[in-house]
Motif scaffolding. Structure first.
Motif, PDB file in Angstrom:
ATOM      1  N   LYS A 190       5.437 -25.675   4.865  1.00 41.57           N
ATOM      2  CA  LYS A 190       6.782 -25.792   5.434  1.00 41.57           C
ATOM      3  C   LYS A 190       7.454 -24.443   5.566  1.00 41.57           C
ATOM      4  CE  LYS A 190       8.466 -28.662   2.474  1.00 41.57           C
ATOM      5  NZ  LYS A 190       9.276 -29.578   1.679  1.00 41.57           N
ATOM      6  N   ASN A 191       7.187 -23.557   4.585  1.00 40.43           N
ATOM      7  CA  ASN A 191       7.866 -22.270   4.568  1.00 40.43           C
ATOM      8  C   ASN A 191       7.066 -21.294   3.706  1.00 40.43           C
ATOM      9  OD1 ASN A 191       8.546 -22.867   1.824  1.00 40.43           O
ATOM     10  ND2 ASN A 191      10.364 -23.983   2.538  1.00 40.43           N
ATOM     11  N   ILE A 192       7.584 -20.102   3.571  1.00 39.02           N
ATOM     12  CA  ILE A 192       6.890 -19.048   2.838  1.00 39.02           C
ATOM     13  C   ILE A 192       6.760 -19.390   1.352  1.00 39.02           C
ATOM     14  CG2 ILE A 192       8.868 -17.560   2.303  1.00 39.02           C
ATOM     15  CD1 ILE A 192       5.516 -16.342   3.667  1.00 39.02           C
ATOM     16  N   ASP A 193       7.782 -20.054   0.794  1.00 39.08           N
ATOM     17  CA  ASP A 193       7.726 -20.434  -0.623  1.00 39.08           C
ATOM     18  C   ASP A 193       6.595 -21.421  -0.891  1.00 39.08           C
ATOM     19  OD1 ASP A 193       9.887 -18.793  -1.255  1.00 39.08           O
ATOM     20  OD2 ASP A 193      11.343 -20.404  -0.878  1.00 39.08           O
ATOM     21  N   GLU A 194       6.402 -22.333   0.022  1.00 40.14           N
ATOM     22  CA  GLU A 194       5.317 -23.309  -0.136  1.00 40.14           C
ATOM     23  C   GLU A 194       3.948 -22.613  -0.054  1.00 40.14           C
ATOM     24  OE1 GLU A 194       3.981 -27.002   2.454  1.00 40.14           O
ATOM     25  OE2 GLU A 194       5.899 -27.424   1.425  1.00 40.14           O
TER      26      GLU A 194
ATOM     27  N   SER B 297      -1.927 -18.393  16.119  1.00 43.02           N
ATOM     28  CA  SER B 297      -0.560 -18.346  16.617  1.00 43.02           C
ATOM     29  C   SER B 297       0.421 -18.308  15.448  1.00 43.02           C
ATOM     30  CB  SER B 297      -0.262 -19.567  17.490  1.00 43.02           C
ATOM     31  OG  SER B 297      -0.084 -20.707  16.688  1.00 43.02           O
ATOM     32  N   HIS B 298       1.606 -17.774  15.712  1.00 43.44           N
ATOM     33  CA  HIS B 298       2.592 -17.654  14.639  1.00 43.44           C
ATOM     34  C   HIS B 298       3.105 -19.010  14.158  1.00 43.44           C
ATOM     35  CE1 HIS B 298       5.220 -17.730  18.199  1.00 43.44           C
ATOM     36  NE2 HIS B 298       6.117 -18.249  17.385  1.00 43.44           N
ATOM     37  N   THR B 299       2.833 -20.071  14.907  1.00 47.88           N
ATOM     38  CA  THR B 299       3.250 -21.412  14.480  1.00 47.88           C
ATOM     39  C   THR B 299       2.149 -22.137  13.690  1.00 47.88           C
ATOM     40  OG1 THR B 299       2.513 -22.388  16.565  1.00 47.88           O
ATOM     41  CG2 THR B 299       4.829 -21.669  16.428  1.00 47.88           C
ATOM     42  N   ALA B 300       0.926 -21.643  13.714  1.00 51.40           N
ATOM     43  CA  ALA B 300      -0.195 -22.331  13.047  1.00 51.40           C
ATOM     44  C   ALA B 300       0.015 -22.542  11.544  1.00 51.40           C
ATOM     45  CB  ALA B 300      -1.498 -21.582  13.312  1.00 51.40           C
ATOM     46  N   PRO B 301       0.561 -21.589  10.815  1.00 52.54           N
ATOM     47  CA  PRO B 301       0.747 -21.821   9.376  1.00 52.54           C
ATOM     48  C   PRO B 301       1.650 -23.010   9.054  1.00 52.54           C
ATOM     49  CG  PRO B 301       0.925 -19.488   9.836  1.00 52.54           C
ATOM     50  CD  PRO B 301       0.881 -20.199  11.165  1.00 52.54           C
TER      51      PRO B 301
ATOM     52  N   ILE C 295       5.957  -8.342  -1.676  1.00 53.20           N
ATOM     53  CA  ILE C 295       6.539  -9.636  -1.302  1.00 53.20           C
ATOM     54  C   ILE C 295       7.748  -9.488  -0.384  1.00 53.20           C
ATOM     55  CG2 ILE C 295       8.076  -9.939  -3.273  1.00 53.20           C
ATOM     56  CD1 ILE C 295       6.575 -12.872  -3.240  1.00 53.20           C
ATOM     57  N   SER C 296       8.412  -8.350  -0.423  1.00 57.72           N
ATOM     58  CA  SER C 296       9.644  -8.198   0.364  1.00 57.72           C
ATOM     59  C   SER C 296       9.389  -8.221   1.874  1.00 57.72           C
ATOM     60  CB  SER C 296      10.387  -6.921  -0.028  1.00 57.72           C
ATOM     61  OG  SER C 296       9.597  -5.785   0.247  1.00 57.72           O
ATOM     62  N   SER C 297       8.226  -7.797   2.314  1.00 56.97           N
ATOM     63  CA  SER C 297       7.939  -7.816   3.751  1.00 56.97           C
ATOM     64  C   SER C 297       6.979  -8.940   4.130  1.00 56.97           C
ATOM     65  CB  SER C 297       7.351  -6.467   4.181  1.00 56.97           C
ATOM     66  OG  SER C 297       6.083  -6.276   3.586  1.00 56.97           O
ATOM     67  N   PHE C 298       6.741  -9.862   3.219  1.00 58.78           N
ATOM     68  CA  PHE C 298       5.798 -10.957   3.431  1.00 58.78           C
ATOM     69  C   PHE C 298       6.412 -12.019   4.334  1.00 58.78           C
ATOM     70  CE2 PHE C 298       3.526 -14.768   1.649  1.00 58.78           C
ATOM     71  CZ  PHE C 298       2.261 -14.394   2.047  1.00 58.78           C
ATOM     72  N   SER C 299       5.630 -12.526   5.290  1.00 58.54           N
ATOM     73  CA  SER C 299       6.131 -13.579   6.177  1.00 58.54           C
ATOM     74  C   SER C 299       4.967 -14.432   6.674  1.00 58.54           C
ATOM     75  CB  SER C 299       6.865 -12.973   7.381  1.00 58.54           C
ATOM     76  OG  SER C 299       5.942 -12.331   8.242  1.00 58.54           O
ATOM     77  N   LEU C 300       5.300 -15.656   7.084  1.00 56.36           N
ATOM     78  CA  LEU C 300       4.283 -16.531   7.666  1.00 56.36           C
ATOM     79  C   LEU C 300       3.742 -15.944   8.970  1.00 56.36           C
ATOM     80  CD1 LEU C 300       5.728 -20.107   7.027  1.00 56.36           C
ATOM     81  CD2 LEU C 300       3.714 -19.077   5.991  1.00 56.36           C
ATOM     82  N   ARG C 301       4.583 -15.263   9.694  1.00 60.07           N
ATOM     83  CA  ARG C 301       4.157 -14.636  10.952  1.00 60.07           C
ATOM     84  C   ARG C 301       3.077 -13.582  10.680  1.00 60.07           C
ATOM     85  NH1 ARG C 301       6.411 -14.297  16.258  1.00 60.07           N
ATOM     86  NH2 ARG C 301       8.086 -15.659  15.603  1.00 60.07           N
ATOM     87  N   LYS C 302       3.259 -12.774   9.635  1.00 63.98           N
ATOM     88  CA  LYS C 302       2.266 -11.748   9.293  1.00 63.98           C
ATOM     89  C   LYS C 302       0.957 -12.384   8.819  1.00 63.98           C
ATOM     90  CE  LYS C 302       5.354  -7.938   8.259  1.00 63.98           C
ATOM     91  NZ  LYS C 302       5.820  -6.982   7.253  1.00 63.98           N
ATOM     92  N   VAL C 303       1.068 -13.473   8.077  1.00 60.74           N
ATOM     93  CA  VAL C 303      -0.131 -14.179   7.616  1.00 60.74           C
ATOM     94  C   VAL C 303      -0.883 -14.743   8.822  1.00 60.74           C
ATOM     95  CG1 VAL C 303      -0.984 -16.127   6.250  1.00 60.74           C
ATOM     96  CG2 VAL C 303       0.839 -14.676   5.344  1.00 60.74           C
ATOM     97  N   ALA C 304      -0.156 -15.307   9.767  1.00 58.80           N
ATOM     98  CA  ALA C 304      -0.779 -15.837  10.988  1.00 58.80           C
ATOM     99  C   ALA C 304      -1.493 -14.725  11.751  1.00 58.80           C
ATOM    100  CB  ALA C 304       0.271 -16.500  11.873  1.00 58.80           C
ATOM    101  N   ALA C 305      -0.844 -13.585  11.885  1.00 55.38           N
ATOM    102  CA  ALA C 305      -1.460 -12.450  12.583  1.00 55.38           C
ATOM    103  C   ALA C 305      -2.727 -11.998  11.869  1.00 55.38           C
ATOM    104  CB  ALA C 305      -0.467 -11.297  12.697  1.00 55.38           C
TER     105      ALA C 305
ATOM    106  N   ARG D  13      -6.203 -23.544   6.197  1.00 59.41           N
ATOM    107  CA  ARG D  13      -5.324 -23.529   5.022  1.00 59.41           C
ATOM    108  C   ARG D  13      -5.807 -22.485   4.004  1.00 59.41           C
ATOM    109  NH1 ARG D  13      -3.914 -25.454   0.027  1.00 59.41           N
ATOM    110  NH2 ARG D  13      -1.842 -26.350  -0.117  1.00 59.41           N
ATOM    111  N   ASN D  14      -7.085 -22.516   3.656  1.00 58.66           N
ATOM    112  CA  ASN D  14      -7.613 -21.544   2.693  1.00 58.66           C
ATOM    113  C   ASN D  14      -7.594 -20.129   3.250  1.00 58.66           C
ATOM    114  OD1 ASN D  14      -7.980 -23.249   0.548  1.00 58.66           O
ATOM    115  ND2 ASN D  14     -10.143 -23.587   0.911  1.00 58.66           N
ATOM    116  N   GLN D  15      -7.836 -19.981   4.535  1.00 55.22           N
ATOM    117  CA  GLN D  15      -7.787 -18.643   5.134  1.00 55.22           C
ATOM    118  C   GLN D  15      -6.364 -18.087   5.106  1.00 55.22           C
ATOM    119  OE1 GLN D  15      -9.744 -19.102   8.935  1.00 55.22           O
ATOM    120  NE2 GLN D  15     -11.752 -18.712   8.020  1.00 55.22           N
ATOM    121  N   LEU D  16      -5.369 -18.945   5.316  1.00 61.02           N
ATOM    122  CA  LEU D  16      -3.973 -18.506   5.221  1.00 61.02           C
ATOM    123  C   LEU D  16      -3.640 -18.087   3.787  1.00 61.02           C
ATOM    124  CD1 LEU D  16      -2.391 -21.317   7.422  1.00 61.02           C
ATOM    125  CD2 LEU D  16      -2.501 -18.882   8.032  1.00 61.02           C
ATOM    126  N   ILE D  17      -4.120 -18.845   2.831  1.00 64.27           N
ATOM    127  CA  ILE D  17      -3.889 -18.522   1.424  1.00 64.27           C
ATOM    128  C   ILE D  17      -4.514 -17.171   1.076  1.00 64.27           C
ATOM    129  CG2 ILE D  17      -4.588 -19.181  -0.926  1.00 64.27           C
ATOM    130  CD1 ILE D  17      -4.068 -22.137  -0.031  1.00 64.27           C
TER     131      ILE D  17
END
Length: 189
Positions: free
Chosen positions: A52-56, A43-47, A28-38, A12-16
């Motif tokens: 729940k989503n990028i806003d969270e 895995s792209h589902t780990a976040p 922010i325009s190109s920001f995604s959970l998939r990019k954070v996971a990478a 969780r903290n590493q994703l943050i």
């Protein structure tokens, strides 16, 4: 396709932290959970096990930084309520926090969407600024400064502290002196 390894540790903290890094570098325009996971090499589902989503995730990033910032600021003025040195120590803690974490300054003040209303002092404000304001106002009251002068002097002090911080966290600005020498607050009020 090679499967990403199972992630150990505090994901969780590493994703943050990865999110803060990515928003600061790419916006922010190109920001995604998939990019954070990478970025975290998961895995792209780990976040989704943490957000729940990028806003969270963005909200958690703001809370993560604000919590640390508030802890630092509170510790700097503990037991000094109403004393003039509280302003100097609060300003030093503000600057030191962001010198240690320059990525947080960029994220908070350019990407997180926080609002600091300098015109409406009764409004709820960003908690670190509200603490800065209440600490400064308490010192102003104990010094006998007329209440009508509080807002102008507050903005002057905060501008100095925030401005020094902005300069020192900017990679393109060089200063060989001691920034603490610039933070002489006694002549302000």
């Amino acid at each position: 396709m090679k499967e990403k390894p199972y992630h150990h540790g505090n994901l969780r903290n590493q994703l943050i932290e990865a999110g803060i890094k990515l928003i600061n570098s790419d916006g922010i325009s190109s920001f995604s959970l998939r990019k954070v996971a990478a970025e975290c090499q998961v895995s792209h589902t780990a976040p989704y096990s943490h957000f729940k989503n990028i806003d969270e995730l963005i909200a958690a990033m703001g809370e993560h930084v604000t919590g640390q910032f508030m802890d630092t600021l509170h510790a700097s003025v503990q037991g000094l309520e109403g004393k003039p040195e509280a302003i100097t120590l609060l300003g030093q803690a503000y600057i030191d926090f962001f010198i240690e974490h320059p990525q947080y300054f960029q994220f908070l003040f350019y990407h997180s969407g926080i609002v600091i209303d300098l015109d409406n002092y009764e409004a709820d404000s960003y908690p670190p600024f509200a603490l800065f304001r209440s600490t400064v106002y308490e010192v102003f009251r104990s010094s006998g400064l007329p209440e009508s002068a509080f807002p102008q002097h507050l903005i002057t002090l905060w501008s100095m502290v925030h401005g020094i911080t902005a300069l020192l966290t900017n990679n393109g600005v060089r200063y060989s002196g001691n920034w603490r020498d610039l933070l002489e607050l006694k002549s302000i009020f």
